[in-house]
Structure formats: structure tokens, C-alpha cells
Scaffold this motif. Structure first.
Motif, PDB file in Angstrom:
ATOM      1  N   TRP A  67      62.602  26.432  45.201  1.00 38.07           N
ATOM      2  CA  TRP A  67      61.638  27.399  45.740  1.00 38.07           C
ATOM      3  C   TRP A  67      60.916  26.805  46.959  1.00 38.07           C
ATOM      4  O   TRP A  67      60.625  27.491  47.934  1.00 38.07           O
ATOM      5  CB  TRP A  67      60.613  27.777  44.668  1.00 38.07           C
ATOM      6  CG  TRP A  67      59.730  28.905  45.067  1.00 38.07           C
ATOM      7  CD1 TRP A  67      58.524  28.818  45.690  1.00 38.07           C
ATOM      8  CD2 TRP A  67      59.993  30.305  44.896  1.00 38.07           C
ATOM      9  NE1 TRP A  67      58.013  30.073  45.916  1.00 38.07           N
ATOM     10  CE2 TRP A  67      58.893  31.005  45.435  1.00 38.07           C
ATOM     11  CE3 TRP A  67      61.056  31.028  44.335  1.00 38.07           C
ATOM     12  CZ2 TRP A  67      58.818  32.395  45.435  1.00 38.07           C
ATOM     13  CZ3 TRP A  67      60.970  32.409  44.329  1.00 38.07           C
ATOM     14  CH2 TRP A  67      59.867  33.075  44.878  1.00 38.07           C
ATOM     15  N   LEU A  78      66.984  33.074  50.970  1.00 34.64           N
ATOM     16  CA  LEU A  78      66.926  33.794  49.693  1.00 34.64           C
ATOM     17  C   LEU A  78      67.731  33.059  48.623  1.00 34.64           C
ATOM     18  O   LEU A  78      67.356  33.055  47.448  1.00 34.64           O
ATOM     19  CB  LEU A  78      67.404  35.232  49.857  1.00 34.64           C
ATOM     20  CG  LEU A  78      66.388  36.157  50.555  1.00 34.64           C
ATOM     21  CD1 LEU A  78      66.993  37.520  50.840  1.00 34.64           C
ATOM     22  CD2 LEU A  78      65.105  36.298  49.742  1.00 34.64           C
ATOM     23  N   LEU A 131      65.407  30.440  47.394  1.00 34.49           N
ATOM     24  CA  LEU A 131      64.335  31.004  46.573  1.00 34.49           C
ATOM     25  C   LEU A 131      64.871  31.445  45.214  1.00 34.49           C
ATOM     26  O   LEU A 131      64.263  31.188  44.173  1.00 34.49           O
ATOM     27  CB  LEU A 131      63.666  32.183  47.296  1.00 34.49           C
ATOM     28  CG  LEU A 131      62.829  31.827  48.534  1.00 34.49           C
ATOM     29  CD1 LEU A 131      62.401  33.078  49.281  1.00 34.49           C
ATOM     30  CD2 LEU A 131      61.594  31.018  48.132  1.00 34.49           C
ATOM     31  N   TYR A 132      66.038  32.094  45.236  1.00 37.29           N
ATOM     32  CA  TYR A 132      66.602  32.552  43.973  1.00 37.29           C
ATOM     33  C   TYR A 132      66.893  31.358  43.060  1.00 37.29           C
ATOM     34  O   TYR A 132      66.612  31.390  41.855  1.00 37.29           O
ATOM     35  CB  TYR A 132      67.870  33.378  44.202  1.00 37.29           C
ATOM     36  CG  TYR A 132      68.306  34.104  42.958  1.00 37.29           C
ATOM     37  CD1 TYR A 132      67.731  35.320  42.603  1.00 37.29           C
ATOM     38  CD2 TYR A 132      69.245  33.547  42.090  1.00 37.29           C
ATOM     39  CE1 TYR A 132      68.086  35.970  41.443  1.00 37.29           C
ATOM     40  CE2 TYR A 132      69.612  34.185  40.922  1.00 37.29           C
ATOM     41  CZ  TYR A 132      69.035  35.397  40.603  1.00 37.29           C
ATOM     42  OH  TYR A 132      69.378  36.041  39.439  1.00 37.29           O
ATOM     43  N   LYS A 182      63.808  30.208  41.461  1.00 35.91           N
ATOM     44  CA  LYS A 182      63.485  31.061  40.319  1.00 35.91           C
ATOM     45  C   LYS A 182      64.303  30.644  39.099  1.00 35.91           C
ATOM     46  O   LYS A 182      63.825  30.706  37.966  1.00 35.91           O
ATOM     47  CB  LYS A 182      63.774  32.514  40.685  1.00 35.91           C
ATOM     48  CG  LYS A 182      63.726  33.458  39.516  1.00 35.91           C
ATOM     49  CD  LYS A 182      64.555  34.704  39.794  1.00 35.91           C
ATOM     50  CE  LYS A 182      64.894  35.381  38.508  1.00 35.91           C
ATOM     51  NZ  LYS A 182      66.304  35.541  38.251  1.00 35.91           N
ATOM     52  N   GLU A 183      65.549  30.188  39.333  1.00 38.17           N
ATOM     53  CA  GLU A 183      66.419  29.749  38.238  1.00 38.17           C
ATOM     54  C   GLU A 183      66.156  28.295  37.836  1.00 38.17           C
ATOM     55  O   GLU A 183      66.981  27.683  37.166  1.00 38.17           O
ATOM     56  CB  GLU A 183      67.881  29.909  38.655  1.00 38.17           C
ATOM     57  CG  GLU A 183      68.306  31.363  38.834  1.00 38.17           C
ATOM     58  CD  GLU A 183      68.332  32.102  37.497  1.00 38.17           C
ATOM     59  OE1 GLU A 183      68.973  31.616  36.570  1.00 38.17           O
ATOM     60  OE2 GLU A 183      67.674  33.170  37.409  1.00 38.17           O
ATOM     61  N   SER A 184      65.042  27.726  38.318  1.00 38.09           N
ATOM     62  CA  SER A 184      64.650  26.354  37.951  1.00 38.09           C
ATOM     63  C   SER A 184      65.567  25.266  38.493  1.00 38.09           C
ATOM     64  O   SER A 184      65.610  24.164  37.948  1.00 38.09           O
ATOM     65  CB  SER A 184      64.544  26.189  36.430  1.00 38.09           C
ATOM     66  OG  SER A 184      63.461  26.936  35.928  1.00 38.09           O
TER      67      SER A 184
END
Ligand code: HEM
Ligand SMILES: [Cu+2]
Lengths: 178, 496
Positions: free
Chosen positions: B374, B427, B430-431, B434-436
């Protein structure tokens, strides 16, 4: 899950910004010679935008301060006495004082490092981060957490520490008392 | 209403020194982008350079990109500020010379000495590699950073001198008499206000950065000179955060100067503008604890301060600077060309990149997203789409042969490739965040690899577009120094 909310919120805000730019772009062609009335109108809209930002951002800014992950302000949640686990990072392994944790009983990780900076990141059985704290030499950080979900958790290093940083993994199991 | 009339400003050509900065920028930017692509390909398991090679590239990419962002920002700031205050060309060139020497030291340290302690050189990693690099390699790296920092310090000192001489002190140059008193319309132009802000924060940051580098160099050879790792981290992030942020506050001067020329509308320093820059001066310095949110031992009030300022910091970016760009373009009849397009895009990139940034600065969010992808996700947004777009917008503006010149199709295609490539690339970061997915991992878990592949394709697109931008700039270099009209519409001219 927090990550999902954050992702959706970020996308929404970035798209909102994008719409603003697209709008100005689409309306950029025909020139209005006199800038003053335009500016007056734009400043009025901006004042409204400002208060919208204050409300939209200010509320979560304050509300998210209520539940801070920091040891001193975070009460032990759950039933029973606190399970204390000492965790020390070394290049490139973790030393844990126990690898079995009881679910729904509060845990206190006492996290430190034997050499350089590491990051103590707890991944749940789906490999999503549920908590983290820095592991720093000479400092012991206390991380409080109560595990509701049973299963195998991983600890991954979340602070760059050299060549095998990505291999610095440990495991513990959360279950009911055996 | 004299306040709202736009007075056409001449389009100055760039001095040779500024062009040298921009050529260096183009070369380093391209090389570092390729290094970035190699990292992504390695994570995607499409090539195999090994963890050692990955972390070497990561160290070089981080240091190189941060340094070149400084060089590019300084070129823009110097070019425009020099039209209001007399700056020293010798200091300008001296900084570039020190930069080249410093880069050579860093490259030697990494590729000869195998140093791979990351550009953030967090204490005590540089001196503690388990034998993978020598003390000398670490010293060359930190020495190189010190040399680069010294160059920037000298440049900032010269700029400080010129601002004080020309405007009678920082307070006046920040427009405080107009901000706190009656706005007589005589506040310094945006370029001077922005340069003053940058100079104040950079002088402090560079001194702090040089101090921690010097301390760590002493510690390397005399370990009995002990350093508190938490203090070292705070100093490094204070320096690093302020320096990289200052680059975009320098580069935005291109937007303040060039968009008014395209739109024939003024971008003036009014009270709101001055207030926002004074606030940014303070906020950019006091926001740094948001890098230490997971250091539970750091004073809590400072961590909460980092959290709060992260939110406040978005207001000037969104409501003043970003909104200002929309206002000036709206119903302006602007002539869209590569320069104006990239500059307009850059303000979107900055504003959009601020969104995932302040959200991650929320302590509760940071708890599960700190040091995931992120983080590179948000800063590549405002660096690629924001800063780098400003830099290429400036290059297109300078290289424009004449006001009426049209852009070839390939350039326009490159613009869209750059936009799509950058969006897709950030993106994917960032994605993954979000998925750690952890940042700074040479090897990814199998379930993370698909994001790395997607990101690699987008990175190729970015690099292809950048090649076009760079080739065009070099092709138009002969025009970049000339004093001809590029964007400005002269008095009485008929606008096509
Ligand atoms: C084609 C363009 C680019 C590509 C493919 C790229 C790729 C990457 C990759 C793969 C990483 C490491 C991510 C990780 O932690 O796993 C990274 C980190 C980074 N990038 Fe880029 N990047 C690009 C452009 C830029 C630009 C334009 C800048 C600045 C102006 C920049 C600054 C940085 C910095 C400061 C880091 C952090 C390094 C560290 O963690 O030590 N990058 N980039
Ligand atoms: Cu690590």
C-alpha cells in the motif's frame, strides 16, 4: 475487514478527484473572458467543499482515535488471565517463547530485536495482517491482541532487515486449551 | 479589477545549467524505471536475479529516484525563481557536480561493495549485515548520500540568500504581511512563496539528515559512540519525508507558472493561497511521526499528531492547489498540448495520491497496512502521476518550438500510455497492499504473483511512454534555451 473498507474508500475518493478533473477538462473549451465572476462562484463552491472535507475527513479522524492499538490505552479484551509471549527478531528468524495460544484469551506479545530493526507482523490463516508492531533493538514493544479465530497464524517480517528479510517467517497455532 | 487581470509573462528559455539538470533527470529516471521493472519482474517470477540482486536494485532505485526527484524539482524551482531573484549559476552547477559524485559513490557501494541496506539506511542495518557487505561499502553509501545532501544544502543556502536579499526575509517572502494584515495585492508571486517554503523545510531536513549520517559514520568505526535506534529512525524519516515531499512542492511551481500562460488567467498569491503555504510549511515538518506509528515506544502525543496532520495536510492539496488548477482551466479556452496536458494531469496525480496516503496515516489502518505494498502504492501515485508529470510537462513546455506547434500523434499516444500505465501500476500496488502483501520482499508468495505480473505489464507501458517523452525532449533541446513564445499569448494576438 478493515483493508477492504480502506481499499473501497480510497478508490471512491480517487474517483471523486478524477471526476473533478474530468469535469474541468470537459468544460475547458469555450472561454469565458471575464474571470472575476467565475472566480467568485468557484470560491463559494470551495467554501462548501471545505466544510464537506471537514465533516467527511474530520469525523473518521476523531473516531479512529478511540481504539488505538497502543499497549497502554488498549484494555485486555476476552476472558481469563493474560498470556504473555516473548518474541525476539534476529537476522533472519523469530524466537517465540511459545507457539500455542489460546483463543479468546488476551495475549501480550513482548517484542524486541537482537540485532537490527524488524517488523513483527501477524498474518491470520487467510494470510491477512491482523496486527503488527516494530521490533527494535534495545526497546521492548508490547502488543495486545485477542485471537477469536482458531488456526495457524504466521509471523512475517515487516521491516527490511537484509538479504533474507522475506524468509523471516515463524508460525503459531491458536486453539482451545488442550 | 486589477487583481484578476492576467499580464502576459514572457517565456524564458532555460539556462544551460537547468538543461544539464533536466538531461540528467531524463537519463536517471529512465534507468531507475528499468531497475523498478526488473524488481517487479523478479517478484512476478518472470526473471530470476536472486534476492541479493533485488535488494541491490531496491537500494539504488530508492536512492536514485529520491535524488533525481530532488534534481528535477530543483531545476524547475531554479528556472522560475531566477526570474524574480538573482541566483548563482555556479552553485547550481556545483550541486549537480556533487550529485554526480555522490551517485558514483552510491553505485560503487552497491554494485562493487554489495551494499543493500535500502535507501533509508535504518540504523543499525548498514553496520550490521552479517558479513554481506563491508564497513567500507556502508561508509561509501552513507558518504555518497552525505555528498548529495551537501550539494542540495549549498543550493538551498544560495536560494535562501537570494530570497532574503530580494524580499527582505522569509516572513515577507511567505507573504505574512498580506496574510496577517491587509491584503494589498503586493504579496510575492506563487513561485517565491513556494520556493521559500521549500527552502525553510529543506534547510532543516538536510541538516538533520547530514547529522544522522555523520553520527552513523562515526558509529561505523567507533561503535562505542552509541546511537539510539529510535532517535535515528525519527531523524532519518524526518529528513526523508521532508526531502521527498519538498520535491513536489518545488515541481508544482511549473504548474503555477505555466498554466496561467496557457489559460491567460492569473494565479495570484491571495490570502487563502498564502495561508495554505504557511500551513504546509509547518505540516510537512510535523507530519513525519506517521512513519513511526508502529513504534509503540515513540511519544504517543507525537504519533497522534502525525495521524491528525495527515488529515489536515490534504486540505491545502485538495482545496487550494488542486482546486486552483481546476478553476484556472474551467471555461478558459485553454490550448491543450503535451505541456498543458501533463501539467493538468500532474495535479490530479498529486491530489489522487494524497487519498490512500492520509488513509494509511490513520493509526488504526496503519496497524494492518504499514509496510505493505500500500505504501509504495500511494507514493508512486503522487510521484509518477504527480511529480514526474510536472517534470515532463515542464520539459515539453521548454522544448516547444513555437506556440502554434502541434504534437505528433506518437506523443499524444505516449501521454495516454503513461496515464494508463501509471494508473494500472499503482492500483496493482494498492490492491496488493489491501491483500497484505509486504513491501520490500524479493520473493512473493504464490498467491501474490498475479498482481506482480499485471504490474510488470503496466510498468513496460510507463517506460515506453517515458522513452517517447525523453526522445522528444532531446530532439527539441535546441529550442529549450531560446526566448521564444511557447504558451504565452502576446498582447493583442488573435487566439486561434
Ligand atoms: C516505471 C516506473 C517505476 C517502477 C516500475 C517502479 C518500481 C518499484 C518497485 C518494484 C519498488 C519496490 C516495491 C517493493 O517494496 O516491493 C519501488 C520502490 C520505490 N520506488 Fe519505484 N518504480 C517506478 C517509478 C518510481 C518513481 C518515478 C519514483 C520517484 C520519483 C520511485 C520511487 C521509489 C521509492 C522511493 C521506492 C522505495 C524503495 C524502498 O522501499 O527502499 N519509483 N519502485
Ligand atoms: Cu525483515
Amino acid at each position: 475487514m478493515l483493508q477492504q473498507i480502506v481499499w473501497a474508500l480510497s478508490l471512491a475518493l480517487m474517483m471523486f478527484v478524477g471526476f473533478g478533473w474530468a469535469y474541468a477538462l470537459l468544460k475547458s473549451g469555450r472561454r469565458e473572458e471575464d474571470y472575476t465572476p467565475l472566480q467568485k462562484r468557484a470560491y463559494r463552491i470551495r467554501t462548501r467543499l471545505f466544510w464537506l472535507l471537514v465533516a467527511l475527513f474530520g469525523t473518521p479522524m476523531v473516531l479512529t482515535l478511540i481504539d488505538l492499538p497502543y499497549d497502554a490505552v488498549r484494555p485486555a479484551i476476552g476472558a481469563g488471565s493474560v498470556q504473555e509471549i516473548r518474541a525476539t527478531g534476529y537476522m533472519w528468524r523469530w524466537e517465540l517463547s511459545a507457539d500455542r495460544i489460546e483463543a479468546r484469551r488476551p495475549v501480550e506479545f513482548r517484542v524486541t530485536s537482537g540485532d537490527v530493526n524488524h517488523g513483527f507482523g501477524i498474518y491470520d490463516p487467510d494470510m491477512k495482517i491482523v496486527a503488527q508492531v516494530q521490533a527494535m533493538p534495545g526497546i521492548t514493544n508490547t502488543l495486545r491482541h485477542t485471537f477469536d479465530r482458531e488456526g495457524v497464524y504466521k509471523i512475517m517480517c515487516l521491516e527490511y532487515c537484509g538479504l533474507a528479510h522475506h524468509n523471516m517467517v515463524a508460525e503459531f497455532t491458536v486453539g482451545t486449551r488442550s | 479589477m486589477a487583481k484578476n487581470t492576467y499580464l502576459p509573462a514572457p517565456d524564458h528559455g532555460a539556462k544551460t545549467g537547468v538543461l544539464a539538470y533536466l538531461l540528467t533527470t531524463a537519463a536517471v529516471l529512465l534507468l531507475m524505471m528499468v531497475a523498478g521493472l526488473l524488481m517487479r519482474l523478479e517478484q512476478a517470477q518472470m526473471i530470476s536475479i536472486g534476492a541479493n540482486g533485488f535488494y541491490q536494485l531496491m537500494t539504488v532505485h530508492g536512492a536514485g529516484m529520491v535524488g533525481i526527484a530532488g534534481i528535477a524539482g530543483a531545476a524547475i524551482m531554479w528556472h522560475f525563481l531566477n526570474q524574480y531573484a538573482a541566483l548563482s549559476v555556479r552553485v547550481l552547477v556545483g550541486n549537480l557536480a556533487l550529485f554526480v559524485i555522490g551517485v558514483a559513490m552510491v553505485l560503487g557501494s552497491v554494485f562493487v561493495g554489495n551494499f543493500h541496506g535500502a535507501w533509508t539506511f535504518l540504523f543499525p542495518l548498514p553496520g550490521n549485515s552479517l558479513g554481506l557487505w563491508s564497513r567500507e561499502a556502508a561508509a561509501w553509501f552513507m558518504g555518497g548520500m552525505l555528498v548529495i545532501g551537501t550539494g542540495f544544502l549549498l543550493l538551498q543556502l544560495d536560494i535562501a540568500r537570494a530570497i532574503i536579499a530580494g524580499y527582505g526575509g522569509f516572513a515577507r517572502a511567505l507573504g505574512w504581511p498580506q496574510l496577517f494584515g491587509r491584503d494589498d495585492g503586493q504579496a510575492p508571486p506563487p513561485t517565491v512563496v513556494a520556493s521559500t517554503m521549500v527552502t525553510i523545510v529543506n534547510l532543516i531536513a538536510l541538516v538533520v539528515g547530514a547529522s544522522i549520517l555523520a553520527m552513523m559514520l562515526v558509529n561505523l568505526y567507533h561503535p562505542e559512540f552509541a546511537i539510539d535506534p529510535l532517535l535515528a529512525k525519527a531523524m532519518i524519516y524526518f529528513f526523508g519525508h521532508v526531502f521527498i515531499n519538498a520535491t513536489i512542492y518545488m515541481a508544482v511551481i511549473a504548474v503555477y507558472e505555466i498554466l496561467p500562460r496557457y489559460t491567460r488567467r492569473p494565479w495570484k498569491s491571495n490570502k487563502v493561497f498564502l495561508a495554505s503555504w504557511t500551513c504546509s510549511t509547518l505540516m510537512v515538518m510535523f507530519i513525519f511521526p506517521h512513519h513511526l506509528l508502529m513504534d509503540f515506544g515513540f511519544p504517543k502525543w507525537m504519533l497522534v499528531m502525525g495521524h491528525v496532520i495527515g488529515y489536515l495536510n490534504t486540505v491545502p492539496i485538495l482545496a487550494v492547489t488542486g482546486y486552483g488548477a481546476l478553476m484556472i482551466v474551467f471555461r478558459s479556452g485553454i490550448r491543450w498540448d503535451m505541456g498543458s496536458r501533463l501539467l493538468f494531469l500532474s495535479m490530479f496525480g498529486w491530489a489522487a495520491g494524497a487519498m490512500p496516503a492520509f488513509i494509511d496515516g490513520t493509526i488504526r489502518v496503519n496497524y494492518v497496512m504499514h509496510n505493505t505494498l500500500w505504501v509504495p502504492g500511494h507514493f508512486h501515485t503522487y510521484l509518477l502521476l504527480g511529480l514526474v508529470s510536472m517534470v515532463f510537462g515542464f520539459m515539453y513546455y521548454l522544448g516547444k518550438p513555437a506556440r502554434q506547434a502541434r504534437d505528433p500523434f506518437i506523443d499524444r499516444a505516449a501521454f495516454w500510455a503513461y496515464l494508463v500505465g501509471s494508473l494500472g501500476f499503482v492500483l496493482a500496488f494498492l490492491y496488493a497492499g489491501k491483500e497484505s502483501v509486504a513491501r520490500r520482499y524479493a520473493e512473493h508468495l504464490p498467491q501474490w504473483v498475479p498482481y506482480d505480473r499485471v504490474a510488470s505489464y503496466f510498468a513496460v507501458l510507463i517506460i515506453a511512454a517515458t522513452l517517447v517523452f525523453v526522445a522528444r525532449f532531446i530532439g527539441h533541446l535546441a529550442h529549450a534555451g531560446g526566448h521564444h513564445t511557447r504558451a504565452t499569448v502576446p498582447f493583442g494576438a488573435v487566439v486561434a
